[in-house]
Design a protein around this motif. Sequence first.
Motif: not given
Length: 156
Positions: A10, A12, A40, A77, A79
């Motif tokens: 991923r 992030s 997120k 945030t 992802e």
Amino acid sequence: MATAQVNAERVSQTIEVKARVLQGKAKTISFGMNGSGQIKQVESANIEAWSVRQKGGQRFLDLQLKNETKALTAKITTEAEHPSLLVEISVLHLTPAEAVGFDSRISLKYAPGILGRITKANGFSPLESAKGSDNLQSATGGELKIRLSRRSAPPA
């Protein structure tokens, strides 16, 4: 400033947003969203609520401000999972939407053993990069793609 940690599964990302209302009163500040991935979390003392909306083929992050907010600092945030290495990823980043005076910087930091190569950076300018990371700047957003692979072990 955005910092994206890129590993084998991923991307992030933590995005530090600073915005100012220059005239009048703003109830909502909107940013465009280019690239793949999901928001997120959004953290800020001056945000009442946030949402992601889609209009036409474009996504937007809407930040609903608390009363009389003139200056905003927020931590966002994101992802994005990717199915495997040897894949090209469209990196999620914010764009100005209708903002004036937009400036965005992103640092792509690759995990040990991961090799990232920028394949498309429309609207981005390269900044000084270090081993294992790429740093870019944009005043417009644009399109940012990277190709991932495993870093080969150095010969013994």
